[in-house]
Design an enzyme around this catalytic site. Structure first.
Site, short mmCIF file in Angstrom:
data_model
loop_
_atom_site.label_atom_id
_atom_site.label_comp_id
_atom_site.label_asym_id
_atom_site.label_seq_id
_atom_site.Cartn_x
_atom_site.Cartn_y
_atom_site.Cartn_z
N CYS A 1 0.80 -1.23 0.00
CA CYS A 1 0.00 0.00 0.00
C CYS A 1 0.83 1.29 0.00
O CYS A 1 1.35 1.66 -1.03
CB CYS A 1 -0.99 -0.05 1.16
N ARG B 1 -12.77 6.32 -1.12
CA ARG B 1 -11.80 5.36 -0.57
C ARG B 1 -12.19 3.97 -1.02
O ARG B 1 -13.36 3.61 -1.03
CB ARG B 1 -11.81 5.40 0.97
N HIS C 1 -3.56 -5.56 2.81
CA HIS C 1 -3.18 -5.74 4.21
C HIS C 1 -3.84 -7.02 4.71
O HIS C 1 -4.42 -7.77 3.96
CB HIS C 1 -3.70 -4.57 5.04
N1 GLN Z 1 -2.31 6.88 2.37
C1 GLN Z 1 -2.42 6.03 1.22
C2 GLN Z 1 -3.79 6.05 0.61
O1 GLN Z 1 -4.76 6.35 1.29
C3 GLN Z 1 -2.01 4.62 1.58
C4 GLN Z 1 -3.00 3.95 2.47
C5 GLN Z 1 -2.51 2.66 3.05
O2 GLN Z 1 -1.31 2.41 3.12
N2 GLN Z 1 -3.43 1.84 3.54
O3 GLN Z 1 -3.93 5.76 -0.55
#
Ligand code: GLN
Length: 256
Positions: A111, A145, A208
């Site tokens: 990520c 998101r 994750h």
């Molecule tokens: N901050 C980054 C995003 O929101 C990565 C998020 C994450 O590592 N889960 O895309």
């Protein structure tokens, strides 16, 4: 927020690793370690121990000298704000990381660090965080998101299970292979139905969970590659993955 145990608890290799130890480096465990990403390091260590190998767990945080003789590199995810905090240090070690990547050092990048091993991440508020250009990809923050459980299929690793939560949407350059095709969830972006990237011995992924407990094929690819590079062979009589199999079945049955 980091959920890493204190460094001292994990840096010691087993007393008698009969076959030798791998040096595993986790990048920025304070800022880049969310949704259980530290579990990836624990899985690598345990799967080595089951085969009679040791693991020396190293950390690189901003301001540290980059350690020598690193066999395998692991990086996790983080908030946009954490990515801003580490950006200068990441640029300072970029040439070393690029050299290791090109040389074939196995790496798992999840990520937030997956994004920053690319060309840049332009966050939703317009901040541009430069990447280190190991992976030919770029990431743009969106208002939506992408959150939830993911199932993806890879020719190399079979079905991959994990959990995504990111605002950045990643687009791969023409020459870069995705890690997998998405069966459930989003992956790299909301349009293209592919997830992560594969380059040299690098696995980049949005997933994750942690990723490796439920995906031992990826863990063993990283370990085998590192061990063959260091010792010339990976002595592996197999391990009991019945618990991982059970976890995969449960993950597959979960809703998005
Ligand atoms: N901050 C980054 C995003 O929101 C990565 C998020 C994450 O590592 N889960 O895309």
């Amino acid at each position: 927020m980091s959920d890493a145990p204190s460094a001292g608890a994990l840096t010691k290799a087993p007393a008698d690793p009969s076959k030798g130890s791998l040096r595993i480096l986790q990048l920025y465990p304070r800022e880049m370690n969310i949704y259980g990403d530290y579990g990836n390091v624990l899985v690598l260590k345990q799967r080595l121990a089951w085969r009679g190998y040791g693991a020396e767990i190293l950390e690189h945080n901003a301001g540290d000298a980059f350690p020598d003789d690193v066999d395998l590199i692991v990086g996790g995810g983080g908030q946009d704000s954490g990515q801003v905090v580490i950006q200068d240090d990441l640029q300072a070690i970029a040439s070393t990381l690029r050299r290791l990547a090109e040389d074939g050092t196995p790496m798992l990048l999840i990520c937030g660090l997956y994004q920053l091993f690319g060309n840049f991440f332009r966050t939703q508020d317009g901040t541009v965080i430069p990447g280190i250009g190991v992976l030919d990809l770029e990431t743009r923050g969106g208002t939506e998101r992408l959150i939830g459980n993911v199932v993806a299929r890879s020719d190399e690793f079979g079905e991959i299970h994990g959990y995504e939560n990111h605002s950045g949407q990643t687009f791969l350059g023409d020459g870069l292979r995705p890690l997998a095709t998405v069966l459930k969830g989003a992956g790299n972006n909301a349009e293209e139905h592919h997830e992560g990237a594969r380059y040299r011995n690098i696995v980049g992924s949005y997933l994750h969970g942690s990723l490796l407990p439920k995906n031992p094929a990826i863990a063993d690819f990283l370990l085998r590659t590192a061990a063959e590079r260091k010792f010339g062979a990976f002595e592996d009589d197999g391990v009991d993955d019945s618990l991982a199999e059970l976890a995969r079945e449960h993950a597959a049955a979960r809703p998005r």
